[in-house]
Scaffold this motif. Structure first.
Motif, mmCIF file in Angstrom:
data_model
loop_
_atom_site.group_PDB
_atom_site.id
_atom_site.type_symbol
_atom_site.label_atom_id
_atom_site.label_comp_id
_atom_site.label_asym_id
_atom_site.label_seq_id
_atom_site.Cartn_x
_atom_site.Cartn_y
_atom_site.Cartn_z
ATOM 1 N N VAL A 1 1.188 -1.203 -0.131
ATOM 2 C CA VAL A 1 -0.203 -0.141 0.054
ATOM 3 C C VAL A 1 0.285 0.803 -0.442
ATOM 4 O O VAL A 1 1.370 1.456 0.603
ATOM 5 N N TRP A 2 0.918 2.212 -0.569
ATOM 6 C CA TRP A 2 1.932 2.909 -1.248
ATOM 7 C C TRP A 2 0.869 4.428 -0.986
ATOM 8 O O TRP A 2 1.120 4.950 -2.169
ATOM 9 N N THR A 3 1.241 4.961 -0.920
ATOM 10 C CA THR A 3 0.920 6.471 -0.627
ATOM 11 C C THR A 3 1.951 7.064 -1.771
ATOM 12 O O THR A 3 2.132 8.095 -0.983
ATOM 13 N N VAL A 4 0.607 7.715 -2.513
ATOM 14 C CA VAL A 4 1.692 8.948 -3.368
ATOM 15 C C VAL A 4 0.258 10.135 -3.540
ATOM 16 O O VAL A 4 -0.656 9.895 -3.806
ATOM 17 N N SER A 5 1.504 11.257 -4.121
ATOM 18 C CA SER A 5 0.462 12.064 -3.842
ATOM 19 C C SER A 5 -0.477 12.631 -5.023
ATOM 20 O O SER A 5 0.183 11.517 -5.962
ATOM 21 N N GLU A 6 -1.679 13.122 -5.270
ATOM 22 C CA GLU A 6 -2.229 13.165 -5.941
ATOM 23 C C GLU A 6 -1.750 13.435 -7.882
ATOM 24 O O GLU A 6 -2.274 12.902 -8.849
ATOM 25 N N GLU A 7 -0.877 14.048 -7.271
ATOM 26 C CA GLU A 7 -0.345 15.291 -8.659
ATOM 27 C C GLU A 7 0.758 13.707 -9.291
ATOM 28 O O GLU A 7 0.758 14.339 -10.590
ATOM 29 N N ARG A 8 1.325 12.886 -8.880
ATOM 30 C CA ARG A 8 1.788 12.210 -9.038
ATOM 31 C C ARG A 8 2.292 10.646 -9.653
ATOM 32 O O ARG A 8 2.366 10.151 -9.532
ATOM 33 N N VAL A 9 0.405 10.277 -9.201
ATOM 34 C CA VAL A 9 -0.631 8.740 -9.147
ATOM 35 C C VAL A 9 0.028 8.914 -11.106
ATOM 36 O O VAL A 9 0.044 7.373 -10.710
ATOM 37 N N ASP A 10 -0.720 9.453 -11.276
ATOM 38 C CA ASP A 10 -1.129 8.975 -13.000
ATOM 39 C C ASP A 10 0.481 8.455 -13.298
ATOM 40 O O ASP A 10 0.535 7.825 -14.584
ATOM 41 N N GLN A 11 1.401 9.187 -13.174
ATOM 42 C CA GLN A 11 2.756 9.145 -13.516
ATOM 43 C C GLN A 11 3.110 7.551 -13.346
ATOM 44 O O GLN A 11 4.120 7.315 -13.522
ATOM 45 N N VAL A 12 3.348 7.803 -11.833
ATOM 46 C CA VAL A 12 3.795 6.109 -11.346
ATOM 47 C C VAL A 12 3.444 5.170 -11.838
ATOM 48 O O VAL A 12 3.441 3.738 -12.175
ATOM 49 N N MET A 13 1.681 4.785 -11.649
ATOM 50 C CA MET A 13 0.553 3.814 -12.212
ATOM 51 C C MET A 13 1.448 3.687 -13.932
ATOM 52 O O MET A 13 1.239 2.050 -14.267
ATOM 53 N N ALA A 14 1.573 5.328 -14.199
ATOM 54 C CA ALA A 14 1.413 4.378 -16.333
ATOM 55 C C ALA A 14 3.878 3.710 -16.495
ATOM 56 O O ALA A 14 3.650 3.732 -17.319
ATOM 57 N N LEU A 15 3.342 3.750 -15.026
ATOM 58 C CA LEU A 15 5.177 3.183 -16.062
ATOM 59 C C LEU A 15 5.443 1.778 -15.519
ATOM 60 O O LEU A 15 4.193 1.480 -14.878
ATOM 61 N N ASP A 16 6.207 1.667 -16.641
ATOM 62 C CA ASP A 16 6.360 -0.344 -17.153
ATOM 63 C C ASP A 16 6.521 -0.701 -15.902
ATOM 64 O O ASP A 16 7.077 -0.292 -14.660
ATOM 65 N N ASP A 17 6.640 -2.061 -15.163
ATOM 66 C CA ASP A 17 7.149 -2.567 -14.639
ATOM 67 C C ASP A 17 8.289 -2.648 -13.920
ATOM 68 O O ASP A 17 8.476 -2.496 -12.616
ATOM 69 N N ALA A 18 9.074 -2.469 -15.029
ATOM 70 C CA ALA A 18 10.612 -2.832 -13.955
ATOM 71 C C ALA A 18 10.509 -0.840 -13.516
ATOM 72 O O ALA A 18 11.510 -0.855 -12.497
ATOM 73 N N ALA A 19 10.452 -0.218 -14.110
ATOM 74 C CA ALA A 19 10.464 1.329 -14.140
ATOM 75 C C ALA A 19 9.702 1.343 -12.527
ATOM 76 O O ALA A 19 10.218 1.780 -11.655
ATOM 77 N N PHE A 20 8.501 0.518 -12.493
ATOM 78 C CA PHE A 20 8.036 1.098 -10.622
ATOM 79 C C PHE A 20 8.545 0.389 -9.410
ATOM 80 O O PHE A 20 8.490 1.424 -8.985
#
Length: 421
Positions: A244-263
């Motif tokens: 359960v990773w808490t991410v700011s609302e400004e960054r969530v789309d960017q983090v969700m869009a990463l491929d698995d390796a980058a994530f």
């Protein structure tokens, strides 16, 4: 017009973990006191009376406090649940980039486990299978069925449902709304609620490690928010942890869009290597974090229960534990009033129940909010005090034990679910 009328003592709207837990808690009373219960669920319920574990790398999980184990044992489902759950042997709390951490250990606190992690689908199967195995004529399922309206009143509340194109009217002295955090029934009933937006999203997934997790749960605080890793059963031969990773609302789309390796690289950088190297991530989900509290949790003949009454920040994993305490307390109230021949939907009795629940809710909310504010603060003095506090907490056993007992929910009183008690 409704074409059928059926009367019950209790109608439960929602067959998820909270609604099913309430029915399970009331099964002894249903048999001994002639308590007739209707369970309404929008989705089709499983028809297999014996739960079958279907392992999945991506299964969502719930953390159960040690106090919740006691309640589930009283309900008679713990032994089945225990076939597929993971004990938490240790909890480590730390803040990234700062000294000081505290470790709570089951052995040191002289308990079997500080908590347990169970996959939601397994818990749902166990609860529903328990109801089906008892096969009580006092319990009637309406599934799949949609609640069209609820009309709370004395002496009987009415619920209109639709199932396979057929409309039915059910009536009972008490209706329980347990249809989850995005409760459509709460909105339809015009029940107001307070909302605090944390401007964060919870990013949820399962991750694999390069080593066994040893039953250790981690709560790691970063400037973006807390990161929790919970030990869960291995799958596909790989050690897994629930993230359960808490991410700011400004960054969530960017983090969700990463491929698995980058994530995995981003997560490893944020969390560090305390749990080992992260080797795989499963399907990811995200949802906005808001504190939602129903302002009106009871009306004549109506109770709002579980996430429909309160949705919390996932810090410390207290959401379901708070809900199941409410389940046990409501079950006690229903049993006592049915045994005494008193009206189940009496407003004064339900308001007393809600006042007691609100005290628990506010205590749980304060604990989560104060922890979040403390660990999210960028004030240098607060950060120093926080690090010193974590270090001292680890050095002072009585203080650490008090924190551990609060986290484990061991101040939860034993549930009285036997009508003979």
């Amino acid at each position: 017009m409704p074409d059928k009328l059926q009367q019950f003592d209790l109608i439960v709207c929602g067959g998820g973990m909270v609604g099913a837990s309430l029915v399970v808690a009331l099964l002894p009373a249903a048999e001994q006191l002639g308590l007739r219960i209707a369970l309404i669920e929008q989705n089709a319920l499983p028809t297999v009376a014996n739960p079958e574990y279907q392992p999945s790398f991506d299964a969502r999980s719930t953390a159960l406090a040690a106090g919740s184990r006691t309640l589930l044992e009283t309900m008679g489902v713990w032994s089945a649940l225990a076939e597929h759950l993971t004990p938490i042997k240790e909890i480590e709390v730390s803040a990234k980039g700062q000294f000081g951490r505290t470790q709570m250990q089951a052995e040191r606190e002289q308990v079997p486990a500080l908590g347990y992690v169970v996959e939601n689908h397994w818990m749902g199967q166990v609860l529903m299978s328990h109801i089906q195995q008892v096969d009580s004529p006092q319990i009637e399922f309406f599934s799949p069925a949609t609640v069209r309206s609820i009309s709370p009143a004395m002496p009987l509340s009415e619920v209109i449902i639709e199932s396979e194109g057929v409309t039915q009217t059910l009536s009972a002295p008490l209706v329980v709304m347990a249809d989850g955090g995005r409760s459509e029934l709460r909105l339809a009933m015009g029940i107001d609620y307070s909302e605090q937006d944390y401007h964060q999203h919870a990013l949820v997934a399962n991750v694999a490690l390069d080593r066994p997790h040893e039953g250790i749960a981690y709560e790691r605080f970063t400037e973006q928010g807390p990161i929790a890793l919970l030990p869960i059963e291995s799958a596909d031969g790989q050690a897994r942890m629930g993230l359960v990773w808490t991410v700011s609302e400004e960054r969530v789309d960017q983090v969700m869009a990463l491929d698995d390796a980058a994530f995995l690289e981003e997560l490893q950088g944020a969390f560090g290597f305390r749990a080992g190297a992260l080797t795989r991530v499963g399907e990811r989900f995200s949802y906005p974090l808001k504190l939602i509290l129903a302002q009106e949790q009871a009306r004549t003949g109506l109770v709002v229960l579980g996430n429909a009454a309160h949705s919390l920040h996932p810090i410390a994993g207290q959401g379901f534990n708070l809900a199941i305490r409410g389940v046990a307390q409501l079950a006690e109230l229903v049993i006592a009033r049915k045994k005494a021949g008193q009206a189940l939907g009496d407003l004064a009795a339900l308001q007393t129940f809600v006042e007691q629940r609100r005290a628990d809710q506010q205590r749980t909310i304060r604990f989560g909010d104060s922890s979040l504010k403390l660990f999210m603060s960028r004030n240098p003095a607060v950060r120093l005090g926080r690090s010193l506090g974590l270090q001292l907490l680890d050095l002072i056993p009585p203080a650490r034990t008090l924190l551990a007992r609060a986290a484990m929910g061991l101040d939860t009183p034993a549930a009285r679910l036997n009508p003979d008690d």
